[in-house]
Write a protein that holds these residues in place. Structure first.
Motif, mmCIF file in Angstrom:
data_model
loop_
_atom_site.group_PDB
_atom_site.id
_atom_site.type_symbol
_atom_site.label_atom_id
_atom_site.label_comp_id
_atom_site.label_asym_id
_atom_site.label_seq_id
_atom_site.Cartn_x
_atom_site.Cartn_y
_atom_site.Cartn_z
ATOM 1 N N LYS A 163 0.816 -1.245 -0.042
ATOM 2 C CA LYS A 163 0.025 -0.071 0.027
ATOM 3 C C LYS A 163 0.792 1.316 0.086
ATOM 4 O O LYS A 163 0.282 2.330 -0.138
ATOM 5 C CB LYS A 163 -1.004 0.074 1.195
ATOM 6 N N ASN A 164 2.164 1.088 -0.034
ATOM 7 C CA ASN A 164 2.877 2.379 0.128
ATOM 8 C C ASN A 164 4.557 2.160 -0.257
ATOM 9 O O ASN A 164 4.736 0.932 -0.316
ATOM 10 C CB ASN A 164 2.762 3.229 1.272
ATOM 11 N N ASP A 225 -6.252 6.856 -2.288
ATOM 12 C CA ASP A 225 -4.670 7.139 -2.092
ATOM 13 C C ASP A 225 -3.909 6.042 -2.579
ATOM 14 O O ASP A 225 -2.554 6.019 -2.363
ATOM 15 C CB ASP A 225 -4.510 7.303 -0.388
ATOM 16 N N ASN A 226 -4.330 5.133 -3.248
ATOM 17 C CA ASN A 226 -3.565 3.847 -3.631
ATOM 18 C C ASN A 226 -3.650 3.436 -5.164
ATOM 19 O O ASN A 226 -3.707 2.380 -5.445
ATOM 20 C CB ASN A 226 -3.539 2.628 -2.639
ATOM 21 N N GLN A 232 -1.428 8.909 -3.754
ATOM 22 C CA GLN A 232 -0.191 8.546 -3.018
ATOM 23 C C GLN A 232 0.570 9.625 -2.498
ATOM 24 O O GLN A 232 0.763 9.828 -1.412
ATOM 25 C CB GLN A 232 0.749 7.401 -3.505
ATOM 26 N N GLN A 236 -0.896 10.110 1.014
ATOM 27 C CA GLN A 236 -0.149 9.442 1.902
ATOM 28 C C GLN A 236 1.171 10.384 2.363
ATOM 29 O O GLN A 236 1.406 10.602 3.434
ATOM 30 C CB GLN A 236 0.581 8.235 1.165
#
Length: 330
Positions: A163-164, A225-226, A232, A236
């Motif tokens: 996810k990041n 956000d992804n 992102q 994020q």
């Protein structure tokens, strides 16, 4: 007389043979005694150049498709996704889809990488021709995965599972034995993101809301956000939020098609907008878009898909700094 003459040589021969046998037995006994007096030595075997632990050349990785045995140090990697993460770890694959080869954020690292076809529809024949020793894919379809796994050991990491940047770099750092590279890269990433966030926090109110849009010829989409398009970097890295009325919906679905009639319901104080056909001035003149506060207040950022689509760690870092510079007025 004749009989006596015949017997005499016979016994002579027998006597001679008996003497020879005694002499031979004596020699054998002496040799045995001499042999037993010598020290017994075992020659040390030559040192092997082969690894003593053959299993160290491979390792097992648990995936959604079960345990997969892969090389600990693969040399010929084909990946249909996660290219940016590999490059951040100083791992250059031999093949990837053409869409990734257009990534402007690390174009200098793409020389020599083969095009394996369209993103989401790679050519299995091309992949086999490249003779990979490891395939990394985001493919979750069982049939496609089975085709890939016949070409080489295949690790499937479905889209959205990582996810990041931290999850992505740490996962592939461990997978490829590049933990030190992952740690170093993420330390620089965190430092630069913190600097970018500090600029934004000083420039705008903490409760200013953001919306990520994409405007195509056929529809308008809003993103979470992804899913690329700036999600992102904004949500994020910079820690910003969408309007509270839509936050839960878009973060769960990650993207949604909307009509122009409800555009205002999704628009935040700042809008990050992807469009390949329109410019900032076009939206300022548009009878619907120019009614939004973000457009009226010059809080609209328009960029093309070639810069907003990518969501790998390298792209996200560059996008974060780019957007922070715009938001802070640099």
């Amino acid at each position: 007389m004749k009989q006596r003459n015949m017997k005499t040589p016979y016994w002579g021969i027998v006597l001679l043979l008996f003497v020879l046998v005694l002499a031979a037995c004596g020699n054998n006994s002496a040799e045995k005694q001499n042999s037993s007096a010598l020290p017994t030595t075992t020659e040390a075997p030559a040192e092997s150049t082969e690894p003593t632990d053959v299993s160290a050349a491979t390792k097992k990785v648990t995936t959604i498709h079960g345990d997969v045995e892969i090389p600990t140090r693969p040399q010929r990697i084909v990946t249909d996704d996660y290219l940016g993460a590999l490059i951040a770890l100083d791992v250059i694959p031999i093949g990837t889809p053409g869409l990734h080869l257009k990534n402007l954020y690390f174009a200098e690292a793409l020389a020599g990488i083969e095009d394996i076809g369209a993103y989401g529809n790679s050519s299995i024949e091309k992949i086999i021709d490249l003779q990979p020793d490891l395939i990394i894919t985001s493919e979750n379809d069982e049939t496609k995965y089975n085709l890939l796994s016949k070409a080489a050991p295949t690790i499937s990491v479905p889209y959205g599972q990582l996810k990041n940047a931290h999850e992505e770099l740490n996962y592939f750092g461990e997978l490829l034995g590049r933990e030190a590279e992952a740690t170093a890269w993420l330390a620089d990433y965190d430092k630069r993101v913190a600097e970018a966030k500090s600029k934004v926090d000083k420039a705008i109110p903490p409760d200013a809301t953001f919306t990520i849009f994409e405007d195509t010829d056929k529809a308008v989409y809003v993103y979470g956000d992804n899913f690329g398009r700036g999600g992102q970097p904004v949500y994020q890295a910079l820690g910003r939020t969408p309007p509270s009325s839509i936050a839960a919906e878009i973060m769960e679905k990650q993207y949604k098609e909307i009509s122009l009639e409800v555009l205002a319901d999704y628009a935040g104080d700042y809008i990050i907008l992807t469009s390949d056909s329109k410019t900032l001035e076009d939206y300022k003149q548009d009878p619907i878009w120019n009614t939004l506060d973000a457009v009226k207040n010059d809080h609209l950022y328009v960029w093309k898909e070639e810069r907003s689509w990518y969501y790998d760690p390298i792209a996200v870092l560059s996008q974060t700094e780019e957007l922070a510079a715009w938001i802070s007025g640099e």
